[in-house]
Design an enzyme around this catalytic site. Sequence first.
Site, PDB file in Angstrom:
ATOM      1  CB  THR A   1      13.204  46.910   8.792  1.00 21.61           C
ATOM      2  OG1 THR A   1      12.038  46.808   7.982  1.00 21.61           O
ATOM      3  CG2 THR A   1      13.920  48.214   8.502  1.00 21.61           C
ATOM      4  CG  ASP A   2      13.606  43.225  13.020  1.00 18.77           C
ATOM      5  OD1 ASP A   2      12.912  44.249  13.185  1.00 18.77           O
ATOM      6  OD2 ASP A   2      14.503  42.887  13.816  1.00 18.77           O
ATOM      7  CD  GLN A   3       6.689  39.877  12.943  1.00 15.77           C
ATOM      8  OE1 GLN A   3       7.349  39.202  13.733  1.00 15.77           O
ATOM      9  NE2 GLN A   3       5.535  39.478  12.481  1.00 15.77           N
TER      10      GLN A   3
ATOM     11  CB  VAL B   1      15.311  47.672  14.352  1.00 12.65           C
ATOM     12  CG1 VAL B   1      14.581  48.549  15.357  1.00 12.65           C
ATOM     13  CG2 VAL B   1      15.270  46.233  14.786  1.00 12.65           C
TER      14      VAL B   1
END
Length: 145
Positions: free
Chosen positions: A15-17, A20
């Site tokens: 996931t990203d920041q 997601v």
Amino acid sequence: MLISTKEIEVRYAETDQMGVVYHANYLIWMELGRTSLIQDLGFNYAEMEKEGIISPVIDIQASYKQPVRYGQQAVIKTWIEEYDGLRVTYGYEVLNGSGELALTGTSRHVCVKKESFRPISIKRVYPDWHEAYLNAMKQPAGQEG
């Protein structure tokens, strides 16, 4: 057509920041889907590589629809979209934990000799794979493996 289904537990590292799944990870998931489909057809891609044949991506497309989030189970559906005896295009759908369509995509491949990168005819060199691909495309719509 035969549709292979692979479940993936979304890991935090994917996931990203924003929490997601980072877009490039879907390409890895597409590879997992292809491998699953090939196994469902009774073959092993690693065995082909041992024989000096590889199958590079020559085109890839992905359309992002809904997010997939950490902690969800993603479902990757994979099928053979097009096949002409030389090139194969796989189709993909990724569903998020709510069962919503998160991604649609395709990847196009050609088999080549590893040492020269010269294309080979799947139809001629791997007639069993050729027949399995044709049969997978002919199976009644929606049949899942």
